[in-house]
Structure formats: C-alpha cells, structure tokens
Design a protein around this motif. Structure first.
Motif, mmCIF file in Angstrom:
data_model
loop_
_atom_site.group_PDB
_atom_site.id
_atom_site.type_symbol
_atom_site.label_atom_id
_atom_site.label_comp_id
_atom_site.label_asym_id
_atom_site.label_seq_id
_atom_site.Cartn_x
_atom_site.Cartn_y
_atom_site.Cartn_z
ATOM 1 N N CYS A 1 -4.642 0.387 10.084
ATOM 2 C CA CYS A 1 -4.707 -0.717 9.120
ATOM 3 C C CYS A 1 -4.384 -2.050 9.800
ATOM 4 C CB CYS A 1 -3.732 -0.468 7.979
ATOM 5 S SG CYS A 1 -3.805 -1.731 6.684
ATOM 6 N N TYR A 2 -5.070 -3.100 9.367
ATOM 7 C CA TYR A 2 -4.850 -4.423 9.954
ATOM 8 C C TYR A 2 -3.655 -5.154 9.350
ATOM 9 C CZ TYR A 2 -6.965 -6.600 5.811
ATOM 10 O OH TYR A 2 -7.229 -7.015 4.526
ATOM 11 N N CYS B 1 -1.601 4.110 7.071
ATOM 12 C CA CYS B 1 -2.642 4.315 8.077
ATOM 13 C C CYS B 1 -2.346 3.487 9.334
ATOM 14 C CB CYS B 1 -4.004 3.934 7.511
ATOM 15 S SG CYS B 1 -4.417 4.764 5.954
ATOM 16 N N THR C 1 -3.665 9.086 6.555
ATOM 17 C CA THR C 1 -2.977 8.283 5.536
ATOM 18 C C THR C 1 -1.461 8.282 5.686
ATOM 19 O OG1 THR C 1 -2.789 10.131 3.961
ATOM 20 C CG2 THR C 1 -4.810 8.821 3.893
ATOM 21 N N CYS D 1 0.855 -1.189 0.000
ATOM 22 C CA CYS D 1 0.000 0.000 0.000
ATOM 23 C C CYS D 1 0.887 1.235 0.000
ATOM 24 C CB CYS D 1 -0.933 0.014 1.215
ATOM 25 S SG CYS D 1 -2.178 1.337 1.156
ATOM 26 N N ASN E 1 -7.892 2.832 -2.212
ATOM 27 C CA ASN E 1 -7.837 4.178 -1.629
ATOM 28 C C ASN E 1 -8.006 5.242 -2.707
ATOM 29 O OD1 ASN E 1 -5.201 4.769 -2.775
ATOM 30 N ND2 ASN E 1 -4.229 3.707 -1.068
ATOM 31 N N ARG F 1 -4.200 -6.327 14.032
ATOM 32 C CA ARG F 1 -3.387 -6.617 12.863
ATOM 33 C C ARG F 1 -3.240 -8.116 12.699
ATOM 34 N NH1 ARG F 1 0.375 -1.830 13.893
ATOM 35 N NH2 ARG F 1 -0.800 -0.165 12.867
#
Length: 227
Positions: free
Chosen positions: A41-42, A38, A141, A34, A105, A201
């Motif tokens: 985020c997991y 973030c 972000t 990515c 995104n 996560r």
C-alpha cells in the motif's frame, strides 16, 4: 421525453469539460484509515491517524464539484466504509447527480449495507481482489478472515444487482493466481483490471517495490472460482 445516445452525450460533455477546463472526473480520498495491512500500500501506517474531513465539509466540496460541472466521482481511501457517514455521503452525491464509484476492499459490506447501496444506486462498487486462495489472500491483507468477508460481500452485492468492478495488483503472493482471479470476475460478468505498477509510499518509502510480482504466462488451471 427525448432521449440521447449515451456515447454522443458523453462526447459532448467531455468536449465541454476540455474547452471550459473543469474536471469531469474526480477521485475523492475520504480517509487514510484501513482495516487491512497490505505491505504494498502507498499509504504509510502513520497516516491512518491523520484527521478526516467532517461530513459537512465533504458535502460542501461535493456542492462545489457539482457547480463546476464534475460528473464522475470516485470515493477511495484508505477504506471508505470505515467512515460512519459513507452511506449518507453516497446518498448526497447521488442527489447531486454524480455517477459514483466506490473503491473498497469490500470486507465491511454486509447484507444490510448491500441493501442500502442498492437503493442508493452507485455507478459501481470497485473491489480489490488480492488473491483467490485464503492463504495468499490473508498473507497480502495481513488480516485473518479477510478472504471470507470479501467474498461474502461480493455475493451480497451481486444478489442486490449492484454493478461490480474488480482490480488486482500483481504481487509475489498472488502471481500464480491471476488466471483464477480473472475467471472468477468473468463468472460474475464483471470487468477486471490488472495492475503491475506499484507506487512509492506518500512518505517516500520504496518498500512497496519489494512486493512486486510477475505475470506468469499460462499458469495451471483448476481450483475453485469462488471460495
């Protein structure tokens, strides 16, 4: 040509999937990579280096899913548009008859990509909108310029008449902007999903929980709907 009511068709397909025990809907995680960072985020940062399926392997999986009767296919990540083969993959999925949704995104979709997507006719491009204001957006972000890129992509997709959907996680940084986000989505005639549930996560870390916000009732109105 005979036509059928879509609801009746969907009910029939759903019953068939249940009776024959095959997946009608599948979510396909194409990458862990990515371009955003973030905190909620997991996916751990370390996972971004994990190897990805080759294009031919993705096609083979799509062949199998089509064979067993899968109809709805969601492509997600990470960020799917980081894959150089994402457009060919979407094209292949379309030829197989899948109704596709791409969860993204949006920041990597430019005018050219939007025009190609219009030709591929995905069922929906589903974009995460973390905030409206630039400050909150980029704080979430972790990437400067991300707000401008995402809203530019939305304009290009809208111009090309591509079906849109939006979602937002309720975070500390955006909890005061939820109403504005909802109004922005309504202004585009698009649906919006609000999610106030965060996940651990994949590696078991509970850090995403630290980002959880609260839904503020009746926040002050005002401000631009679209940057």
């Amino acid at each position: 040509m005979r036509t059928r009511d879509y609801s009746a068709f969907l009910n029939e397909v759903s019953r068939s999937a249940q009776n024959k025990s095959f997946p009608l809907r599948v979510m396909f995680e194409l990458t862990y990579r990515c371009n955003f960072f973030c905190r909620h985020c997991y996916i751990p940062l370390s996972y971004r280096k994990k190897p990805e399926l080759k294009t031919k392997k993705v096609y083979a999986i799509l062949d199998e899913l089509a064979k067993i009767g899968c109809l709805y296919l969601g492509f997600t990540g990470g960020e799917p548009f980081l894959r150089k083969d994402i457009l060919p993959i979407l094209g292949y999925a379309g030829k197989k008859g899948f109704i596709t949704t791409v969860y993204t995104n949006g920041s990597l979709i430019d005018a050219r990509t939007a025009r190609i997507l219009a030709g591929l006719k995905p069922g929906k491009i589903d974009i995460t909108i973390p905030a409206i204001s630039r400050l909150s957006f980029e704080k979430i972000t972790g990437l400067k310029g991300s707000q401008q890129k995402v809203f530019r992509a939305i304009r290009e997709l809208k111009k090309n008449r591509i079906p849109l959907g939006f979602k937002t996680c309720v975070l500390q940084e955006n909890q005061g902007e939820i109403a504005k986000i909802k109004r922005f989505c309504r202004s585009l005639g698009a649906g919006h999903r609000l999610d106030n549930i965060l996940s651990r996560r994949i590696d078991g870390s509970s850090e995403p929980y630290l980002c959880r916000g609260k839904i503020i009732e009746n926040p002050a109105r005002g401000g631009d709907l679209c940057p």
